[in-house]
Design a protein around this motif. Structure first.
Motif, PDB file in Angstrom:
ATOM      1  N   LEU A 121       0.821  -1.213   0.000  1.00 46.59           N
ATOM      2  CA  LEU A 121       0.000   0.000   0.000  1.00 46.59           C
ATOM      3  C   LEU A 121       0.852   1.259   0.000  1.00 46.59           C
ATOM      4  O   LEU A 121       0.326   2.355  -0.204  1.00 46.59           O
ATOM      5  CB  LEU A 121      -0.927   0.018   1.229  1.00 46.59           C
ATOM      6  CG  LEU A 121      -1.968  -1.088   1.326  1.00 46.59           C
ATOM      7  CD1 LEU A 121      -2.820  -0.907   2.577  1.00 46.59           C
ATOM      8  CD2 LEU A 121      -2.852  -1.134   0.084  1.00 46.59           C
ATOM      9  N   ASP A 122       2.149   1.104   0.223  1.00 43.90           N
ATOM     10  CA  ASP A 122       3.035   2.267   0.329  1.00 43.90           C
ATOM     11  C   ASP A 122       3.181   2.984  -1.019  1.00 43.90           C
ATOM     12  O   ASP A 122       2.734   4.124  -1.185  1.00 43.90           O
ATOM     13  CB  ASP A 122       4.399   1.846   0.879  1.00 43.90           C
ATOM     14  CG  ASP A 122       4.945   0.576   0.235  1.00 43.90           C
ATOM     15  OD1 ASP A 122       4.382   0.116  -0.782  1.00 43.90           O
ATOM     16  OD2 ASP A 122       5.948   0.038   0.741  1.00 43.90           O
ATOM     17  N   LEU A 123       3.807   2.328  -1.992  1.00 41.68           N
ATOM     18  CA  LEU A 123       4.020   2.964  -3.292  1.00 41.68           C
ATOM     19  C   LEU A 123       2.743   3.076  -4.119  1.00 41.68           C
ATOM     20  O   LEU A 123       2.458   4.153  -4.671  1.00 41.68           O
ATOM     21  CB  LEU A 123       5.105   2.210  -4.068  1.00 41.68           C
ATOM     22  CG  LEU A 123       5.449   2.767  -5.454  1.00 41.68           C
ATOM     23  CD1 LEU A 123       5.930   4.209  -5.367  1.00 41.68           C
ATOM     24  CD2 LEU A 123       6.509   1.899  -6.129  1.00 41.68           C
ATOM     25  N   PRO A 124       1.914   2.038  -4.244  1.00 42.21           N
ATOM     26  CA  PRO A 124       0.730   2.155  -5.106  1.00 42.21           C
ATOM     27  C   PRO A 124      -0.303   3.175  -4.645  1.00 42.21           C
ATOM     28  O   PRO A 124      -1.014   3.743  -5.470  1.00 42.21           O
ATOM     29  CB  PRO A 124       0.141   0.730  -5.090  1.00 42.21           C
ATOM     30  CG  PRO A 124       1.289  -0.156  -4.739  1.00 42.21           C
ATOM     31  CD  PRO A 124       2.106   0.651  -3.778  1.00 42.21           C
ATOM     32  N   VAL A 125      -0.420   3.420  -3.339  1.00 48.21           N
ATOM     33  CA  VAL A 125      -1.472   4.316  -2.839  1.00 48.21           C
ATOM     34  C   VAL A 125      -0.900   5.656  -2.385  1.00 48.21           C
ATOM     35  O   VAL A 125      -1.337   6.724  -2.838  1.00 48.21           O
ATOM     36  CB  VAL A 125      -2.266   3.655  -1.688  1.00 48.21           C
ATOM     37  CG1 VAL A 125      -3.360   4.605  -1.200  1.00 48.21           C
ATOM     38  CG2 VAL A 125      -2.876   2.341  -2.149  1.00 48.21           C
ATOM     39  N   VAL A 126       0.079   5.633  -1.498  1.00 47.36           N
ATOM     40  CA  VAL A 126       0.644   6.884  -0.979  1.00 47.36           C
ATOM     41  C   VAL A 126       1.639   7.490  -1.974  1.00 47.36           C
ATOM     42  O   VAL A 126       1.706   8.711  -2.133  1.00 47.36           O
ATOM     43  CB  VAL A 126       1.320   6.648   0.386  1.00 47.36           C
ATOM     44  CG1 VAL A 126       1.880   7.951   0.929  1.00 47.36           C
ATOM     45  CG2 VAL A 126       0.331   6.035   1.374  1.00 47.36           C
ATOM     46  N   GLY A 127       2.391   6.654  -2.658  1.00 46.72           N
ATOM     47  CA  GLY A 127       3.434   7.130  -3.559  1.00 46.72           C
ATOM     48  C   GLY A 127       3.000   8.200  -4.547  1.00 46.72           C
ATOM     49  O   GLY A 127       3.618   9.273  -4.632  1.00 46.72           O
ATOM     50  N   PRO A 128       1.935   7.985  -5.325  1.00 45.67           N
ATOM     51  CA  PRO A 128       1.548   8.992  -6.325  1.00 45.67           C
ATOM     52  C   PRO A 128       1.071  10.316  -5.731  1.00 45.67           C
ATOM     53  O   PRO A 128       0.979  11.303  -6.454  1.00 45.67           O
ATOM     54  CB  PRO A 128       0.394   8.297  -7.083  1.00 45.67           C
ATOM     55  CG  PRO A 128       0.583   6.843  -6.837  1.00 45.67           C
ATOM     56  CD  PRO A 128       1.158   6.752  -5.460  1.00 45.67           C
ATOM     57  N   SER A 129       0.771  10.338  -4.441  1.00 45.81           N
ATOM     58  CA  SER A 129       0.317  11.593  -3.825  1.00 45.81           C
ATOM     59  C   SER A 129       1.469  12.541  -3.522  1.00 45.81           C
ATOM     60  O   SER A 129       1.242  13.718  -3.223  1.00 45.81           O
ATOM     61  CB  SER A 129      -0.437  11.286  -2.527  1.00 45.81           C
ATOM     62  OG  SER A 129       0.453  10.826  -1.524  1.00 45.81           O
TER      63      SER A 129
END
Length: 541
Positions: A450-458
């Protein structure tokens, strides 16, 4: 005053190919080929909101940080500086800003437009080195022939993905073109121009900068060994390197000045495809048994007849790729050797060179066949009588390349319409909420996946991100251990332990699966959907 002979100057029997109309015809053919590729590339990503390549989620986050005014900072870790080449994220940020488009859409849709520069610049390079027809044949080979990174799966050099390793190739080719002008003219402003382009190339991606730096150094050593114009060679080298360092300063300051190139996480530099493992070297050689390699070998042989300023850049390109691949194999075998960047990138530049040499080879075969035919049937009225049939044969070769490649263009690996592997509607909703409702410097705790796929693009910060996308100058093992401990403390309901361990990271939010029960008093639910739940860390009483 006599006009010096060039590849475009008229000679008996070649006047028809040296007219402006014929030059425009070849330019128009290139434009048609590129228009077709661009059309199919844009179709591959039409309507998509997020890219297929997980690496681009890291780049979207970097571009978002730049949009938020944090250029030079690590997009994932608070207090750290940038470690990945910043040129493409900067470009993405500016396109997003001026087009008023979300960065995820920009990164999904921009690739076909930027990457079409590759066949165009390759055409310009080879037209300058040889003739337009050579560039046209090479561009067609690049667009319609496959190369192999897996033993049975063809890859295409033109891709719809806006990835730094692919989208920076035109900068390398332009640098090579400027260096060729320096070899021809010997004037220091060309050295400065070459250095400027090399600096931009380094800002785009590390692999082409290393390759060009290697070939440049090899050429200098050759010049010193033979003691040919040593003074000018040293002057040009110093001017070129100084210009490159000046242009790339925003990046080199971080990785050299701030981090001192002290690598603590080798994984981002060590990843490669299985075909490039030492134990698969035989399969790699077997994968080279294809028409592209055969044509490139012909071109490599034909290159020897060219003047030094033409053959030297291409031979040194080849030698630099081979040296870095040999080193990459050695580093895989001997763990004591430092990993620089994945060997995949050097292999890719070797394949780009093969496309260029394939164009040279096709033109050499066309000329050789035409010369033999005109002599065999005794129609050789002058030295260049074979040029008309040579161009005819080259046109046939071009038609064959297009005919065999165009029908299967959509099925090529790099142009198939990607599936949504990393995102869902719920994840997109969470990313959008985070971007709209949290400050750019906010730090998130999120489990792996959940780190890169969800928070990363923000563009927001994390306690820890996946090992392959983590800053190589930061201790990933320590961060991962703390992330695991923090998630365990949440499960155990240990508020005191959680606050103590979260404080050094300045954790403000925790992202968890929606089905996970949370009873920790320090966490307050702020947003949730059917898949994910976001909690804010409350202030200590």
């Amino acid at each position: 005053m006599t006009r010096p002979h060039t590849s475009d100057s008229a000679a008996p029997g070649t006047s028809f190919v040296n007219t402006r109309r014929w030059a425009w015809a070849q330019d128009a053919l290139l434009a048609l080929l590129c228009a077709f590729a661009l059309w199919r590339g844009t179709q591959a990503v039409w309507g998509l909101q997020y890219p297929e390549n997980i690496d681009l989620y890291r780049d979207i986050g970097a571009a978002q940080s730049i949009r938020d005014g944090a250029f030079g900072q690590d997009a994932a870790y608070l207090g750290e500086t940038l470690w990945y080449n910043p040129l493409l994220p900067t470009l993405g940020a500016f396109v997003s800003l001026f087009a008023s488009a979300p960065l995820n859409v920009v990164y999904t849709q921009l690739g076909p437009y930027v990457n079409i520069l590759l066949p165009i610049v390759l055409y310009i390079l080879l037209a300058r080195f040889f003739r337009r027809i050579v560039g046209l044949l090479a561009a067609a080979a690049l667009l319609f022939l496959d190369f192999y990174l897996e033993s049975a799966v063809g890859w295409n050099a033109y891709t719809a993905a806006f990835v730094a390793s692919r989208s920076s190739v035109p900068l390398f080719l332009l640098t090579l073109l400027a260096w060729r002008a320096l070899l021809e003219n010997g004037r220091w402003p060309y050295a400065a121009l070459t250095g400027l382009l090399l600096g931009l190339t380094f800002l785009g991606h590390t692999a082409p900068a290393l390759l060009f730096g290697t070939l440049l150094t090899l050429h200098l050593l050759w010049t010193l060994f033979w003691r040919k114009n040593v003074k000018n060679a040293l002057r040009d080298y110093i001017v070129l390197v100084a210009a490159a360092l000046l242009v790339s300063l925003p990046y080199t300051w971080s990785i050299v000045g701030h981090y001192g190139l002290r690598v603590l996480n080798n994984f981002p530099n060590s990843w490669t495809v299985p075909l490039l493992y030492p134990e698969n070297f035989g399969a790699l050689l077997q994968a080279q048994l294809n028409p592209l390699t055969a044509l490139a070998l012909v071109g490599l042989a034909a290159l020897w007849a060219q003047p030094p300023q033409t053959r030297a850049p291409l031979y040194l390109w080849l030698l630099s790729c081979l040296l870095w691949l040999v080193y990459s194999y050695a580093a895989q075998i001997n763990s004591a050797l430092p990993r620089v960047i994945p060997s995949l990138h050097f292999y890719f530049y070797l394949e780009i060179l093969k496309f260029a040499l394939a164009g040279v080879g096709l033109w050499a075969l066309a000329r050789l066949t035409a010369r033999f035919a005109t002599r065999r049937w005794k129609v050789l009225t002058h030295e260049n009588a074979h040029m008309r049939p040579a161009y005819t044969l080259a046109a046939l070769a071009l038609a064959v390349l297009v005919a065999q490649g165009a029908p299967a263009f959509d099925s090529k690996r790099e142009l198939r319409r990607p599936a949504d592997q990393w995102t869902t509607d719920e994840r997109i909703q969470m990313t959008d909420w985070i971007r709209a409702n949290t400050p750019p410097e906010a730090v998130f705790l999120a489990p792996d996946g959940l780190d890169l796929p969800v928070v990363g693009p923000s563009g927001r910060k994390l306690v820890c991100i996946g090992i392959f996308w983590s800053n190589p100058y930061v201790d990933w093992l320590a961060r991962d251990a703390d992330r695991t401990a923090l998630l365990g403390l949440i499960t155990a309901g240990d508020t005191v332990g959680f606050r103590a361990l979260a404080a050094p990271y300045q954790v403000q939010y925790v992202l968890l699966p929606a089905q996970q029960a949370v009873t920790l008093p320090a966490l307050r639910l702020v947003f949730a959907n059917s898949e994910l739940a976001l909690y804010a860390v409350t202030a200590a009483p």
